[in-house]
Design a protein around this motif. Sequence first.
Motif, PDB file in Angstrom:
ATOM      1  N   ASN A  94       0.826  -1.214   0.000  1.00 19.30           N
ATOM      2  CA  ASN A  94       0.000   0.000   0.000  1.00 19.30           C
ATOM      3  C   ASN A  94       0.857   1.259   0.000  1.00 19.30           C
ATOM      4  O   ASN A  94       0.673   2.160   0.811  1.00 19.30           O
ATOM      5  N   ASP A  95       1.824   1.277  -0.923  1.00 21.18           N
ATOM      6  CA  ASP A  95       2.709   2.420  -1.164  1.00 21.18           C
ATOM      7  C   ASP A  95       3.676   2.716  -0.023  1.00 21.18           C
ATOM      8  O   ASP A  95       4.282   3.789   0.009  1.00 21.18           O
ATOM      9  N   GLU A  96       3.840   1.775   0.912  1.00 15.47           N
ATOM     10  CA  GLU A  96       4.795   1.945   2.003  1.00 15.47           C
ATOM     11  C   GLU A  96       5.879   0.877   1.885  1.00 15.47           C
ATOM     12  O   GLU A  96       5.566  -0.300   1.674  1.00 15.47           O
ATOM     13  N   PRO A  97       7.164   1.244   2.031  1.00 16.17           N
ATOM     14  CA  PRO A  97       8.220   0.232   1.998  1.00 16.17           C
ATOM     15  C   PRO A  97       8.088  -0.711   3.191  1.00 16.17           C
ATOM     16  O   PRO A  97       7.698  -0.293   4.287  1.00 16.17           O
ATOM     17  N   LEU A  98       8.403  -1.974   2.961  1.00 19.93           N
ATOM     18  CA  LEU A  98       8.254  -2.986   4.006  1.00 19.93           C
ATOM     19  C   LEU A  98       9.354  -4.017   3.849  1.00 19.93           C
ATOM     20  O   LEU A  98       9.626  -4.473   2.740  1.00 19.93           O
ATOM     21  N   GLU A  99       9.992  -4.378   4.950  1.00 21.09           N
ATOM     22  CA  GLU A  99      10.980  -5.456   4.974  1.00 21.09           C
ATOM     23  C   GLU A  99      10.273  -6.724   5.419  1.00 21.09           C
ATOM     24  O   GLU A  99       9.498  -6.708   6.383  1.00 21.09           O
ATOM     25  N   CYS A 100      10.501  -7.818   4.693  1.00 21.11           N
ATOM     26  CA  CYS A 100       9.919  -9.098   5.094  1.00 21.11           C
ATOM     27  C   CYS A 100      10.901 -10.215   4.752  1.00 21.11           C
ATOM     28  O   CYS A 100      11.878 -10.004   4.036  1.00 21.11           O
ATOM     29  N   THR A 101      10.645 -11.391   5.277  1.00 20.34           N
ATOM     30  CA  THR A 101      11.531 -12.522   5.040  1.00 20.34           C
ATOM     31  C   THR A 101      11.293 -13.109   3.657  1.00 20.34           C
ATOM     32  O   THR A 101      10.183 -13.065   3.130  1.00 20.34           O
ATOM     33  N   ALA A 102      12.336 -13.648   3.072  1.00 19.06           N
ATOM     34  CA  ALA A 102      12.232 -14.297   1.764  1.00 19.06           C
ATOM     35  C   ALA A 102      11.365 -15.546   1.901  1.00 19.06           C
ATOM     36  O   ALA A 102      11.309 -16.179   2.955  1.00 19.06           O
ATOM     37  N   GLY A 103      10.658 -15.896   0.823  1.00 17.74           N
ATOM     38  CA  GLY A 103       9.816 -17.093   0.822  1.00 17.74           C
ATOM     39  C   GLY A 103       8.457 -16.892   1.455  1.00 17.74           C
ATOM     40  O   GLY A 103       7.737 -17.860   1.694  1.00 17.74           O
ATOM     41  N   LEU A 104       8.083 -15.659   1.720  1.00 13.84           N
ATOM     42  CA  LEU A 104       6.801 -15.353   2.351  1.00 13.84           C
ATOM     43  C   LEU A 104       5.685 -15.387   1.309  1.00 13.84           C
ATOM     44  O   LEU A 104       5.857 -14.915   0.191  1.00 13.84           O
ATOM     45  N   THR A 105       4.548 -15.963   1.676  1.00 13.24           N
ATOM     46  CA  THR A 105       3.387 -15.963   0.787  1.00 13.24           C
ATOM     47  C   THR A 105       2.509 -14.749   1.088  1.00 13.24           C
ATOM     48  O   THR A 105       2.639 -14.123   2.144  1.00 13.24           O
ATOM     49  N   LEU A 106       1.608 -14.458   0.168  1.00 12.01           N
ATOM     50  CA  LEU A 106       0.654 -13.373   0.402  1.00 12.01           C
ATOM     51  C   LEU A 106      -0.157 -13.627   1.667  1.00 12.01           C
ATOM     52  O   LEU A 106      -0.353 -12.723   2.477  1.00 12.01           O
ATOM     53  N   ALA A 107      -0.626 -14.861   1.842  1.00 10.15           N
ATOM     54  CA  ALA A 107      -1.433 -15.185   3.021  1.00 10.15           C
ATOM     55  C   ALA A 107      -0.644 -14.961   4.304  1.00 10.15           C
ATOM     56  O   ALA A 107      -1.163 -14.413   5.278  1.00 10.15           O
ATOM     57  N   ALA A 108       0.624 -15.365   4.317  1.00 16.28           N
ATOM     58  CA  ALA A 108       1.457 -15.195   5.508  1.00 16.28           C
ATOM     59  C   ALA A 108       1.707 -13.713   5.786  1.00 16.28           C
ATOM     60  O   ALA A 108       1.681 -13.274   6.942  1.00 16.28           O
ATOM     61  N   LEU A 109       1.936 -12.932   4.727  1.00 15.40           N
ATOM     62  CA  LEU A 109       2.135 -11.492   4.909  1.00 15.40           C
ATOM     63  C   LEU A 109       0.894 -10.848   5.514  1.00 15.40           C
ATOM     64  O   LEU A 109       0.990 -10.072   6.473  1.00 15.40           O
ATOM     65  N   LEU A 110      -0.271 -11.179   4.988  1.00 17.40           N
ATOM     66  CA  LEU A 110      -1.511 -10.607   5.523  1.00 17.40           C
ATOM     67  C   LEU A 110      -1.741 -11.020   6.961  1.00 17.40           C
ATOM     68  O   LEU A 110      -2.221 -10.232   7.772  1.00 17.40           O
ATOM     69  N   ALA A 111      -1.403 -12.252   7.301  1.00 16.99           N
ATOM     70  CA  ALA A 111      -1.540 -12.706   8.692  1.00 16.99           C
ATOM     71  C   ALA A 111      -0.607 -11.901   9.603  1.00 16.99           C
ATOM     72  O   ALA A 111      -1.014 -11.470  10.683  1.00 16.99           O
ATOM     73  N   GLN A 112       0.628 -11.682   9.169  1.00 17.08           N
ATOM     74  CA  GLN A 112       1.583 -10.896   9.961  1.00 17.08           C
ATOM     75  C   GLN A 112       1.097  -9.469  10.169  1.00 17.08           C
ATOM     76  O   GLN A 112       1.287  -8.881  11.230  1.00 17.08           O
ATOM     77  N   GLN A 163      -5.458 -18.266  -4.276  1.00 19.93           N
ATOM     78  CA  GLN A 163      -4.040 -18.402  -4.615  1.00 19.93           C
ATOM     79  C   GLN A 163      -3.117 -17.697  -3.621  1.00 19.93           C
ATOM     80  O   GLN A 163      -1.896 -17.788  -3.740  1.00 19.93           O
ATOM     81  N   TRP A 164      -3.688 -17.000  -2.658  1.00 16.37           N
ATOM     82  CA  TRP A 164      -2.866 -16.235  -1.710  1.00 16.37           C
ATOM     83  C   TRP A 164      -1.896 -17.118  -0.929  1.00 16.37           C
ATOM     84  O   TRP A 164      -0.771 -16.708  -0.661  1.00 16.37           O
ATOM     85  N   SER A 165      -2.316 -18.319  -0.560  1.00 19.33           N
ATOM     86  CA  SER A 165      -1.437 -19.177   0.242  1.00 19.33           C
ATOM     87  C   SER A 165      -0.324 -19.804  -0.595  1.00 19.33           C
ATOM     88  O   SER A 165       0.632 -20.340  -0.033  1.00 19.33           O
ATOM     89  N   ASN A 166      -0.408 -19.739  -1.910  1.00 12.88           N
ATOM     90  CA  ASN A 166       0.611 -20.310  -2.791  1.00 12.88           C
ATOM     91  C   ASN A 166       1.482 -19.261  -3.472  1.00 12.88           C
ATOM     92  O   ASN A 166       2.517 -19.594  -4.027  1.00 12.88           O
ATOM     93  N   HIS A 167       1.043 -18.002  -3.460  1.00 12.72           N
ATOM     94  CA  HIS A 167       1.757 -16.953  -4.181  1.00 12.72           C
ATOM     95  C   HIS A 167       2.938 -16.448  -3.341  1.00 12.72           C
ATOM     96  O   HIS A 167       2.751 -15.801  -2.314  1.00 12.72           O
ATOM     97  N   LEU A 168       4.149 -16.758  -3.806  1.00 17.31           N
ATOM     98  CA  LEU A 168       5.349 -16.309  -3.102  1.00 17.31           C
ATOM     99  C   LEU A 168       5.713 -14.894  -3.507  1.00 17.31           C
ATOM    100  O   LEU A 168       5.682 -14.541  -4.696  1.00 17.31           O
ATOM    101  N   LEU A 169       6.046 -14.095  -2.516  1.00 18.59           N
ATOM    102  CA  LEU A 169       6.472 -12.718  -2.773  1.00 18.59           C
ATOM    103  C   LEU A 169       7.926 -12.702  -3.224  1.00 18.59           C
ATOM    104  O   LEU A 169       8.715 -13.567  -2.841  1.00 18.59           O
TER     105      LEU A 169
END
Length: 66
Positions: free
Chosen positions: A6-24, A45-51
């Motif tokens: 949402n237009d904000e920079p974000l640091e996250c771990t490699a291998g994260l899925t969309l579903a995991a990001l939303l949960a975090q 597809q959120w649980s399978n889509h890797l960022l």
Amino acid sequence: MRIQFNDEPLECTAGLTLAALLAQLDQGKAGAALAVNQTIIPRDQWSNHLLREGDTILLFQAIAGG
């Protein structure tokens, strides 16, 4: 890994899925839609889509009205 959420920079771990990001981020509410790099990703597809590094994610919340 750096992404935009949402237009904000974000640091996250490699291998994260969309579903995991939303949960975090506590953002997995009903009525939400996601676009990754301007492409809508279906909810099933959120649980399978890797960022990936540099992805741009936009979260849209459906709003009822009229």
